[in-house]
Scaffold this motif. Sequence first.
Motif, PDB file in Angstrom:
ATOM      1  N   GLU A  75       0.828  -1.205   0.000  1.00 28.01           N
ATOM      2  CA  GLU A  75       0.000   0.000   0.000  1.00 28.01           C
ATOM      3  C   GLU A  75       0.868   1.264   0.000  1.00 28.01           C
ATOM      4  OE1 GLU A  75      -0.385  -2.645   1.801  1.00 28.01           O
ATOM      5  OE2 GLU A  75      -2.460  -3.014   2.381  1.00 28.01           O
ATOM      6  N   GLU A  76       0.470   2.266  -0.763  1.00 28.41           N
ATOM      7  CA  GLU A  76       1.234   3.503  -0.870  1.00 28.41           C
ATOM      8  C   GLU A  76       1.267   4.280   0.442  1.00 28.41           C
ATOM      9  OE1 GLU A  76       0.534   6.065  -4.134  1.00 28.41           O
ATOM     10  OE2 GLU A  76       0.578   4.464  -5.643  1.00 28.41           O
ATOM     11  N   ARG A  77       0.305   4.026   1.350  1.00 30.03           N
ATOM     12  CA  ARG A  77       0.305   4.765   2.612  1.00 30.03           C
ATOM     13  C   ARG A  77       1.565   4.509   3.425  1.00 30.03           C
ATOM     14  NH1 ARG A  77      -1.139   1.675   7.139  1.00 30.03           N
ATOM     15  NH2 ARG A  77      -1.938  -0.428   6.655  1.00 30.03           N
ATOM     16  N   PHE A  78       2.188   3.341   3.201  1.00 30.17           N
ATOM     17  CA  PHE A  78       3.407   3.035   3.949  1.00 30.17           C
ATOM     18  C   PHE A  78       4.578   3.923   3.543  1.00 30.17           C
ATOM     19  CE2 PHE A  78       1.414  -1.324   4.341  1.00 30.17           C
ATOM     20  CZ  PHE A  78       1.154  -1.212   5.713  1.00 30.17           C
ATOM     21  N   LEU A  79       4.456   4.575   2.375  1.00 30.13           N
ATOM     22  CA  LEU A  79       5.543   5.437   1.914  1.00 30.13           C
ATOM     23  C   LEU A  79       5.669   6.701   2.762  1.00 30.13           C
ATOM     24  CD1 LEU A  79       5.168   5.193  -1.981  1.00 30.13           C
ATOM     25  CD2 LEU A  79       6.781   3.987  -0.486  1.00 30.13           C
ATOM     26  N   GLN A  80       4.703   6.936   3.667  1.00 27.79           N
ATOM     27  CA  GLN A  80       4.830   8.057   4.596  1.00 27.79           C
ATOM     28  C   GLN A  80       5.895   7.776   5.655  1.00 27.79           C
ATOM     29  OE1 GLN A  80       0.962   8.924   6.202  1.00 27.79           O
ATOM     30  NE2 GLN A  80      -0.002   9.082   4.186  1.00 27.79           N
ATOM     31  N   VAL A  81       6.246   6.527   5.834  1.00 26.61           N
ATOM     32  CA  VAL A  81       7.303   6.128   6.761  1.00 26.61           C
ATOM     33  C   VAL A  81       8.650   6.356   6.066  1.00 26.61           C
ATOM     34  CG1 VAL A  81       8.249   4.200   8.111  1.00 26.61           C
ATOM     35  CG2 VAL A  81       5.760   4.404   7.751  1.00 26.61           C
ATOM     36  N   PRO A  82       9.676   6.812   6.788  1.00 27.94           N
ATOM     37  CA  PRO A  82      10.995   6.978   6.150  1.00 27.94           C
ATOM     38  C   PRO A  82      11.407   5.735   5.383  1.00 27.94           C
ATOM     39  CG  PRO A  82      11.047   7.929   8.339  1.00 27.94           C
ATOM     40  CD  PRO A  82       9.701   7.259   8.202  1.00 27.94           C
ATOM     41  N   GLN A  83      11.847   5.920   4.142  1.00 26.08           N
ATOM     42  CA  GLN A  83      12.084   4.771   3.280  1.00 26.08           C
ATOM     43  C   GLN A  83      13.177   3.858   3.820  1.00 26.08           C
ATOM     44  OE1 GLN A  83      12.969   6.698  -0.523  1.00 26.08           O
ATOM     45  NE2 GLN A  83      15.149   6.189  -0.263  1.00 26.08           N
TER      46      GLN A  83
END
Length: 450
Positions: free
Chosen positions: A23-31
């Motif tokens: 899910e793209e929402r996880f991209l809010q976490v530092p990569q």
Amino acid sequence: DEALLEEVAAMVEWPVAVTGRFEERFLQVPQEALISTMKANQKYFHVVDGEGRLLPRFITIANIESRDPDVVREGNERVIRPRLADAEFFWNQDRKQPLDAHVERLATILFQQKLGTLHDKAARVEHLATWIAARIGGDETWARRAAWLAKCDLMTEMVYEFPELQGIMGRYYAAADGEPEEVSRAMEEQYLPRFAGDRLPGTRTGQALAVADKLDTVCGLFAIGQPPTGSKDPFALRRNALGALRILIEGGLDIDLESLLEEARQALGERVETDDLTGQVFDFMMERLRAWYHDQGVAPDSFEAVLARRPTRPLDFHHRLLAVSHFRSLPEAEALAAANKRIANILRQAREKGIDFPERVETARLESEPERDLAEAVERLEQEVGPLAEAGEYEPALGRLASLREVVDRFFDQVMVMVDDPPLRGNRLALLARLQALFLRVADISRLQA
């Protein structure tokens, strides 16, 4: 990631790449956190775009070519989802309080039994980082702030779960708290360079913090009588020493190392159990510098020629060494190095025999043309070389001195120094001492081998 590639290659016999999504929402976490969990827990390869930004995709390697690859893909997507959710949870939880809320908790974490807690270390690093920042054009307030925040991310859940993210997460948390950008970047830069050839801190605050942290560790362990021995170096003192030197040299920071080490010694206070701590650590760091230059192909005797003058500013040491290396390429170098060896031997023997000679050369006692020519050349070059050496322009200084070859050769061919006439002998010894002093403004080139 070569290490991951080798590990996965050793795990499978019939490798088949399978791509998956999350899910793209996880991209809010530092990569970096997402990449760490994909690598460490699942051995997945992450995917980035042309600018290095993480995409919501991954690649896993199956050990069989499945008849229904969609099932394999869906299974891997189902497995990675809770791992990424954990990283997301840590990220959100850690941001519920500012990074500086952890400062007092540093007092509960022991750095080293005799050197105190991480809070004690932070206080010492604050002193050193501020001292360094004041001398490199940095912001002392930022350096002080960065020193106290530097180890706070060790108290967070994310770094507890992924220790390899120390510093990296500190940068993200500091930025989220609204800290100055340079302070935030220093959280990660304090650990640079992490290995040989690694990049160096790019900000003044990061440079000050990295050098301060490394030298506090080195001086601290030496202070309690625990220098590295053989292959044992649990606190990576060799790497820390060289890392600090690289930052000073490659970063163009003209700081006196002895003064810096003395500041570190004073910051340790009553914890110091070793005599001449500053001298011991300085010598240790020079040995690390010797190994570094050797790996770069610098001739050992060139290093010795500069070390004999014991420059205490690493950047100045570097400039002298570059000048000596260039001087060696000149056609006059070998003859002048040999002449300096001869001069050093004559002066040493005279002193051992208790033969006194004046500091100044008496022009009236210059009997022959070769010694008058040499005296004139020395006096002229003192006016030229002195300002160059003072300005750190060592290469042109040695270039000027190369012009002495013919007059020096003629002097030794036609003039006897150790004559029976004491005033004449003393005058000639004084002339040689002035000649030697000219070269010693840069290095002791008598150490150079043919």
